[in-house]
Write a protein that holds these residues in place. Sequence first.
Motif, PDB file in Angstrom:
ATOM      1  N   THR A  81      44.635  31.256  48.318  1.00  0.00           N
ATOM      2  CA  THR A  81      45.253  31.341  47.004  1.00  0.00           C
ATOM      3  C   THR A  81      44.532  30.450  46.002  1.00  0.00           C
ATOM      4  OG1 THR A  81      47.408  31.766  48.019  1.00  0.00           O
ATOM      5  CG2 THR A  81      47.419  31.092  45.723  1.00  0.00           C
ATOM      6  N   VAL A  82      44.389  30.970  44.802  1.00  0.00           N
ATOM      7  CA  VAL A  82      43.872  30.186  43.687  1.00  0.00           C
ATOM      8  C   VAL A  82      44.978  30.104  42.641  1.00  0.00           C
ATOM      9  CG1 VAL A  82      42.825  32.187  42.545  1.00  0.00           C
ATOM     10  CG2 VAL A  82      41.956  29.897  42.076  1.00  0.00           C
ATOM     11  N   TYR A  83      45.025  28.975  41.947  1.00  0.00           N
ATOM     12  CA  TYR A  83      46.089  28.718  40.983  1.00  0.00           C
ATOM     13  C   TYR A  83      45.512  28.442  39.596  1.00  0.00           C
ATOM     14  CZ  TYR A  83      48.542  27.800  45.373  1.00  0.00           C
ATOM     15  OH  TYR A  83      49.053  27.898  46.647  1.00  0.00           O
ATOM     16  N   LEU A  84      46.346  28.682  38.614  1.00  0.00           N
ATOM     17  CA  LEU A  84      46.017  28.256  37.253  1.00  0.00           C
ATOM     18  C   LEU A  84      47.267  27.611  36.681  1.00  0.00           C
ATOM     19  CD1 LEU A  84      43.797  28.242  35.053  1.00  0.00           C
ATOM     20  CD2 LEU A  84      44.937  30.248  34.074  1.00  0.00           C
ATOM     21  N   GLN A  85      47.241  26.303  36.581  1.00  0.00           N
ATOM     22  CA  GLN A  85      48.336  25.561  35.972  1.00  0.00           C
ATOM     23  C   GLN A  85      48.090  25.507  34.470  1.00  0.00           C
ATOM     24  OE1 GLN A  85      51.179  24.073  37.375  1.00  0.00           O
ATOM     25  NE2 GLN A  85      51.757  23.753  35.231  1.00  0.00           N
ATOM     26  N   MET A  86      49.047  25.994  33.707  1.00  0.00           N
ATOM     27  CA  MET A  86      48.894  26.055  32.259  1.00  0.00           C
ATOM     28  C   MET A  86      49.976  25.208  31.602  1.00  0.00           C
ATOM     29  SD  MET A  86      48.010  30.098  31.763  1.00  0.00           S
ATOM     30  CE  MET A  86      49.674  30.638  32.152  1.00  0.00           C
ATOM     31  N   ASN A  87      49.560  24.196  30.891  1.00  0.00           N
ATOM     32  CA  ASN A  87      50.477  23.294  30.201  1.00  0.00           C
ATOM     33  C   ASN A  87      50.278  23.383  28.693  1.00  0.00           C
ATOM     34  OD1 ASN A  87      51.339  22.312  32.743  1.00  0.00           O
ATOM     35  ND2 ASN A  87      49.716  20.764  32.742  1.00  0.00           N
ATOM     36  N   SER A  88      51.248  22.871  27.970  1.00  0.00           N
ATOM     37  CA  SER A  88      51.177  22.852  26.493  1.00  0.00           C
ATOM     38  C   SER A  88      50.804  24.227  25.951  1.00  0.00           C
ATOM     39  CB  SER A  88      50.159  21.802  26.033  1.00  0.00           C
ATOM     40  OG  SER A  88      50.503  20.517  26.513  1.00  0.00           O
ATOM     41  N   LEU A  89      51.486  25.225  26.436  1.00  0.00           N
ATOM     42  CA  LEU A  89      51.138  26.594  26.060  1.00  0.00           C
ATOM     43  C   LEU A  89      51.382  26.849  24.588  1.00  0.00           C
ATOM     44  CD1 LEU A  89      52.423  28.378  29.245  1.00  0.00           C
ATOM     45  CD2 LEU A  89      50.114  28.565  28.340  1.00  0.00           C
ATOM     46  N   LYS A  90      50.531  27.700  24.036  1.00  0.00           N
ATOM     47  CA  LYS A  90      50.590  28.058  22.620  1.00  0.00           C
ATOM     48  C   LYS A  90      50.772  29.564  22.490  1.00  0.00           C
ATOM     49  CE  LYS A  90      47.136  24.456  21.714  1.00  0.00           C
ATOM     50  NZ  LYS A  90      45.791  24.166  21.148  1.00  0.00           N
ATOM     51  N   PRO A  91      51.316  30.027  21.382  1.00  0.00           N
ATOM     52  CA  PRO A  91      51.450  31.484  21.213  1.00  0.00           C
ATOM     53  C   PRO A  91      50.130  32.227  21.393  1.00  0.00           C
ATOM     54  CG  PRO A  91      52.762  30.346  19.577  1.00  0.00           C
ATOM     55  CD  PRO A  91      51.968  29.285  20.293  1.00  0.00           C
ATOM     56  N   GLU A  92      49.029  31.609  21.027  1.00  0.00           N
ATOM     57  CA  GLU A  92      47.723  32.275  21.175  1.00  0.00           C
ATOM     58  C   GLU A  92      47.268  32.373  22.628  1.00  0.00           C
ATOM     59  OE1 GLU A  92      48.510  29.708  19.164  1.00  0.00           O
ATOM     60  OE2 GLU A  92      46.845  28.267  19.001  1.00  0.00           O
ATOM     61  N   ASP A  93      48.005  31.758  23.547  1.00  0.00           N
ATOM     62  CA  ASP A  93      47.711  31.925  24.975  1.00  0.00           C
ATOM     63  C   ASP A  93      48.341  33.202  25.527  1.00  0.00           C
ATOM     64  OD1 ASP A  93      48.161  28.399  25.326  1.00  0.00           O
ATOM     65  OD2 ASP A  93      46.251  29.490  25.310  1.00  0.00           O
ATOM     66  N   THR A  94      49.108  33.893  24.717  1.00  0.00           N
ATOM     67  CA  THR A  94      49.716  35.150  25.139  1.00  0.00           C
ATOM     68  C   THR A  94      48.635  36.155  25.505  1.00  0.00           C
ATOM     69  OG1 THR A  94      51.704  34.838  23.803  1.00  0.00           O
ATOM     70  CG2 THR A  94      51.105  37.114  24.373  1.00  0.00           C
ATOM     71  N   ALA A  95      48.713  36.666  26.731  1.00  0.00           N
ATOM     72  CA  ALA A  95      47.675  37.567  27.243  1.00  0.00           C
ATOM     73  C   ALA A  95      48.064  38.035  28.637  1.00  0.00           C
ATOM     74  CB  ALA A  95      46.327  36.846  27.304  1.00  0.00           C
ATOM     75  N   VAL A  96      47.328  39.005  29.103  1.00  0.00           N
ATOM     76  CA  VAL A  96      47.374  39.351  30.520  1.00  0.00           C
ATOM     77  C   VAL A  96      46.279  38.544  31.206  1.00  0.00           C
ATOM     78  CG1 VAL A  96      47.137  41.173  32.240  1.00  0.00           C
ATOM     79  CG2 VAL A  96      48.239  41.670  30.041  1.00  0.00           C
ATOM     80  N   TYR A  97      46.663  37.837  32.247  1.00  0.00           N
ATOM     81  CA  TYR A  97      45.735  36.963  32.960  1.00  0.00           C
ATOM     82  C   TYR A  97      45.313  37.633  34.260  1.00  0.00           C
ATOM     83  CZ  TYR A  97      46.598  33.175  29.705  1.00  0.00           C
ATOM     84  OH  TYR A  97      46.658  32.407  28.562  1.00  0.00           O
ATOM     85  N   ASP A 121      30.729  40.407  34.762  1.00  0.00           N
ATOM     86  CA  ASP A 121      29.963  41.241  35.703  1.00  0.00           C
ATOM     87  C   ASP A 121      29.541  40.474  36.943  1.00  0.00           C
ATOM     88  OD1 ASP A 121      26.579  41.154  34.338  1.00  0.00           O
ATOM     89  OD2 ASP A 121      28.186  39.663  34.237  1.00  0.00           O
ATOM     90  N   LYS A 122      29.744  39.150  36.957  1.00  0.00           N
ATOM     91  CA  LYS A 122      29.425  38.370  38.148  1.00  0.00           C
ATOM     92  C   LYS A 122      30.570  38.367  39.161  1.00  0.00           C
ATOM     93  CE  LYS A 122      25.344  37.158  36.850  1.00  0.00           C
ATOM     94  NZ  LYS A 122      24.150  37.700  37.560  1.00  0.00           N
ATOM     95  N   TYR A 123      31.713  38.855  38.743  1.00  0.00           N
ATOM     96  CA  TYR A 123      32.891  38.880  39.615  1.00  0.00           C
ATOM     97  C   TYR A 123      33.081  40.300  40.142  1.00  0.00           C
ATOM     98  CZ  TYR A 123      33.798  34.270  37.721  1.00  0.00           C
ATOM     99  OH  TYR A 123      33.677  32.956  37.375  1.00  0.00           O
ATOM    100  N   ARG A 124      33.095  40.434  41.450  1.00  0.00           N
ATOM    101  CA  ARG A 124      33.115  41.754  42.060  1.00  0.00           C
ATOM    102  C   ARG A 124      34.528  42.288  42.239  1.00  0.00           C
ATOM    103  NH1 ARG A 124      29.904  42.276  47.574  1.00  0.00           N
ATOM    104  NH2 ARG A 124      28.303  41.438  46.176  1.00  0.00           N
ATOM    105  N   TYR A 125      35.474  41.411  42.518  1.00  0.00           N
ATOM    106  CA  TYR A 125      36.834  41.850  42.827  1.00  0.00           C
ATOM    107  C   TYR A 125      37.800  41.311  41.777  1.00  0.00           C
ATOM    108  CZ  TYR A 125      34.469  42.422  47.296  1.00  0.00           C
ATOM    109  OH  TYR A 125      33.569  42.760  48.273  1.00  0.00           O
ATOM    110  N   TRP A 126      38.759  42.161  41.411  1.00  0.00           N
ATOM    111  CA  TRP A 126      39.704  41.804  40.352  1.00  0.00           C
ATOM    112  C   TRP A 126      41.138  42.087  40.788  1.00  0.00           C
ATOM    113  CZ3 TRP A 126      38.392  39.736  35.545  1.00  0.00           C
ATOM    114  CH2 TRP A 126      37.009  39.634  35.307  1.00  0.00           C
ATOM    115  N   GLY A 127      42.039  41.215  40.371  1.00  0.00           N
ATOM    116  CA  GLY A 127      43.453  41.460  40.571  1.00  0.00           C
ATOM    117  C   GLY A 127      43.994  42.337  39.455  1.00  0.00           C
ATOM    118  N   GLN A 128      45.267  42.658  39.544  1.00  0.00           N
ATOM    119  CA  GLN A 128      45.868  43.604  38.614  1.00  0.00           C
ATOM    120  C   GLN A 128      46.328  42.952  37.314  1.00  0.00           C
ATOM    121  OE1 GLN A 128      47.523  41.938  40.718  1.00  0.00           O
ATOM    122  NE2 GLN A 128      49.585  41.634  39.939  1.00  0.00           N
ATOM    123  N   GLY A 129      46.365  41.645  37.265  1.00  0.00           N
ATOM    124  CA  GLY A 129      46.794  40.965  36.053  1.00  0.00           C
ATOM    125  C   GLY A 129      48.264  40.599  36.069  1.00  0.00           C
TER     126      GLY A 129
END
Length: 125
Positions: A77-93, A110-118
């Motif tokens: 598993t890989v994680y992304l901890q996001m703090n102090s979020l702003k409205p401009e951080d709104t997105a599909v990750y 193009d360097k990443y071969r495999y992608w999750g669904q978001g």
Amino acid sequence: VQLQASGGGLVQAGGSLRLSCAASGRAFSSYNMGWFRQAPGKGREFVATISWNGGNLYYVGSMKGRFTISRDNAKNTVYLQMNSLKPEDTAVYYCAAAPDRLGTYYDREDKYRYWGQGTEVTVSS
């Protein structure tokens, strides 16, 4: 390898979220992992990357200090901890896996071969 991102949701500005990306397969520990995001009406952009052993971390400048990427190879598993979020951080990750060395091209899709669904993150003001 298959990637499953989760942890998105609705949060108020200034709040925090932790995204997770679970990977299938035994080769996860050898992959460099990245997070990208796509805001409404915009192209996908690089957020952060972490090398296969966690030794190298890179962030896009605007997120440095607010976002932290980490990984647990024992849990695939890989994680992304996001703090102090702003409205401009709104997105599909999206999480992504790169089996090859990234060098200085860690922010290139193009360097990443495999992608999750978001997973969708909405930050309200």
